[in-house]
Motif scaffolding. Structure first.
Motif, PDB file in Angstrom:
ATOM      1  N   LYS A 157      -1.427 -31.901  -5.832  1.00 58.47           N
ATOM      2  CA  LYS A 157      -1.127 -31.128  -4.617  1.00 58.47           C
ATOM      3  C   LYS A 157      -1.075 -31.990  -3.371  1.00 58.47           C
ATOM      4  O   LYS A 157      -0.397 -31.661  -2.412  1.00 58.47           O
ATOM      5  N   THR A 158      -1.833 -33.095  -3.359  1.00 61.44           N
ATOM      6  CA  THR A 158      -1.857 -33.975  -2.189  1.00 61.44           C
ATOM      7  C   THR A 158      -1.646 -35.415  -2.636  1.00 61.44           C
ATOM      8  O   THR A 158      -1.866 -35.758  -3.795  1.00 61.44           O
ATOM      9  N   LEU A 159      -1.224 -36.234  -1.696  1.00 61.84           N
ATOM     10  CA  LEU A 159      -0.993 -37.647  -1.959  1.00 61.84           C
ATOM     11  C   LEU A 159      -1.537 -38.453  -0.788  1.00 61.84           C
ATOM     12  O   LEU A 159      -1.154 -38.202   0.365  1.00 61.84           O
ATOM     13  N   ALA A 160      -2.396 -39.407  -1.068  1.00 59.70           N
ATOM     14  CA  ALA A 160      -2.913 -40.300  -0.038  1.00 59.70           C
ATOM     15  C   ALA A 160      -1.842 -41.351   0.270  1.00 59.70           C
ATOM     16  O   ALA A 160      -1.339 -42.013  -0.638  1.00 59.70           O
TER      17      ALA A 160
END
Length: 145
Positions: free
Chosen positions: A2-5
């Motif tokens: 869902k998220t990407l750093a």
């Protein structure tokens, strides 16, 4: 995932961005003052960013931007770049100029697109034979003209 750093490695780097709500890919931007890719030449363009894919069953893929590929013949040298989940270095895009004219890239130009996809990691089992199919070992063009 869902998220990407995403980490900026320089003050001038731009984060990847989708251009429309329906865009599958995130545009990658050049983070270089200016460079010229001459016909037949390959140049590795820095983006000034690094990413952290948190799932080993996900990878990032770098594809050509259809605009510069179809108008100028400039596309990734390796056709599709693969970014493994454990890579933390700068994303760089090796571009080849297949066109007839030099192609200039400036900081902030959109140079490629970044897509994410699942990765399947099967256990490999060595064997002496494979199951038979109608096609068999028929290769390139064996099922149509």
């Amino acid at each position: 995932m869902k998220t990407l750093a995403v980490k900026r490695l320089t003050d001038t780097a731009r984060l990847p961005a989708r251009q429309t709500a329906g865009s599958a890919g995130f545009d990658l931007y050049a983070d270089i003052e200016e460079c010229t890719i001459h016909p037949g030449e390959i140049f590795r363009v820095p983006t000034g960013i690094a990413i952290a894919i948190s799932d080993i069953y996900t990878a990032a893929f770098i594809y050509a931007r259809s605009g510069i590929a179809s108008k100028f013949g400039v596309c990734p040298a390796n056709c599709v770049g693969v970014i493994d989940s454990d890579y933390r270095g700068e994303i760089q895009v090796p571009l080849t100029n297949h066109g007839k004219e030099p192609f200039v890239i400036r900081r902030g130009d959109r140079i490629a697109q970044l897509l994410f996809a699942p990765v399947f990691l099967p256990e490999l089992i060595e064997c002496d034979s494979l199951d038979e199919t109608v096609r068999g070992a028929g290769g390139f063009g064996s099922t149509a003209r």
